[in-house]
Design an enzyme around this catalytic site. Structure first.
Site, short mmCIF file in Angstrom:
data_model
loop_
_atom_site.label_atom_id
_atom_site.label_comp_id
_atom_site.label_asym_id
_atom_site.label_seq_id
_atom_site.Cartn_x
_atom_site.Cartn_y
_atom_site.Cartn_z
N ASN A 62 -30.26 -0.45 -6.45
CA ASN A 62 -30.21 0.60 -5.43
C ASN A 62 -28.80 1.16 -5.19
OD1 ASN A 62 -31.14 2.04 -2.81
ND2 ASN A 62 -29.55 0.62 -2.10
N SER A 67 -33.22 9.62 -7.76
CA SER A 67 -33.26 10.69 -6.77
C SER A 67 -33.94 11.90 -7.38
CB SER A 67 -31.85 11.07 -6.34
OG SER A 67 -31.83 12.28 -5.60
N TYR A 71 -23.17 13.55 -9.49
CA TYR A 71 -24.26 12.75 -8.91
C TYR A 71 -25.58 13.10 -9.59
CZ TYR A 71 -27.67 11.08 -5.51
OH TYR A 71 -28.76 10.46 -4.93
N LYS A 124 -27.94 10.57 -11.97
CA LYS A 124 -29.33 10.22 -11.65
C LYS A 124 -30.28 10.62 -12.77
CE LYS A 124 -28.70 8.16 -7.75
NZ LYS A 124 -28.94 6.69 -7.66
N VAL A 171 -33.35 11.39 2.54
CA VAL A 171 -33.73 10.25 3.37
C VAL A 171 -32.71 10.13 4.49
CG1 VAL A 171 -34.21 7.77 3.42
CG2 VAL A 171 -34.70 9.09 1.34
N THR A 186 -30.31 8.55 6.18
CA THR A 186 -29.40 7.40 6.10
C THR A 186 -27.99 7.90 6.38
OG1 THR A 186 -28.88 7.71 3.74
CG2 THR A 186 -30.88 6.44 4.26
#
Length: 249
Positions: free
Chosen positions: A85, A138, A153, A157, A186, A188
């Site tokens: 994760n 993602s 990023y 992914k 999400v 977070t």
């Protein structure tokens, strides 16, 4: 779903999806190994789990990856599930090479190389238990960047997605399943940690269902994939993006 006597490693367990996943597995009876870099946050999450093994470690460091695996086997004698994760987003301007390559190295070393190394050290132990791996990717791995400077990023992914499929082929003869869960936005501290100027109220308007997921939702999906209920799945990419992909297609 019960995970009694199962040993589960969760990287990036100090917050967000990782924290919710660690707590969910612990509640379901698993022995949880919590891995993270932020000691204070990791211990705060650990206090909500039942006797977890807490390891302050950085998966970008080879010695740390080996230590995670060694300590897991020393403590529990086995490994059943690996949840890869840990991840981050970095900002790098492709028009500025120094900025770009610094961001690229950080993103790829964390999101991809660390995940690959964790998979490699875990595989011999998972072969003994016929265990499985869930890589957290993602929706970004399937689309182009919405925010300038975040392309590293997105690329990392996309690489995670392909690594899942390739490693699923290699590990299937050993009885090891490998799957990906790809969330959309999400709620977070991910955006805050990345120092990105974004707002969840705006983000949710970009999704077909006009909502943002909670980390507990993703944790439940991860557990399903890792459980016997998901025993027919390998090389799969399970999308839980509230319709972000179809809204943009």
């Amino acid at each position: 779903m019960a995970f009694n006597n199962k040993v589960v490693i969760v990287t990036g367990a100090s917050s967000g999806i990782g924290a919710s996943t660690a707590k969910a597995f612990s509640t379901a009876g698993a022995e949880v190994v919590m891995v993270g870099r932020n000691e204070a946050k990791l211990k705060s999450v650990a206090a909500k789990c039942k006797n977890p093994l807490v390891l302050i470690a950085d998966i970008r460091k080879d010695d740390d990856v080996k230590r995670i695996m060694d300590q897991t086997i020393k403590t529990f004698g086995r490994l059943d599930i690996l949840i890869n994760n840990a991840g981050l987003v970095t900002i790098g301007d492709i028009m500025e090479s120094d900025s770009m390559m610094k961001a690229y190295d950080l993103a790829m070393n964390t999101n991809l190389r660390g995940l690959v190394h964790m998979t490699s050290v875990a595989a011999p132990h998972l072969a003994k238990t016929k265990g499985n791996i869930v890589n957290i990717s993602s929706v970004a791995g399937l689309i182009t960047p919405a925010i300038r400077g975040t392309l590293n990023y997105y690329v990392s992914k996309a690489a995670v997605n392909h690594f899942t499929q390739c490693s699923a082929i290699d590990l299937a003869p050993h009885g090891i399943r490998v799957n990906t869960v790809s969330p959309g936005p999400v709620r977070t501290d991910f955006i805050t940690n990345a120092n990105i100027d974004a707002d969840y109220e705006v983000i949710k308007t970009k999704n077909a269902l006009t909502r943002v997921s909670e980390p507990e939702e993703i944790a439940e999906l991860i557990m399903f994939v890792a459980s016997d209920k998901g025993k027919g799945m390998t090389g799969s990419n399970i999308l839980a993006d509230n319709g972000a992909l179809i809204k943009r297609s």
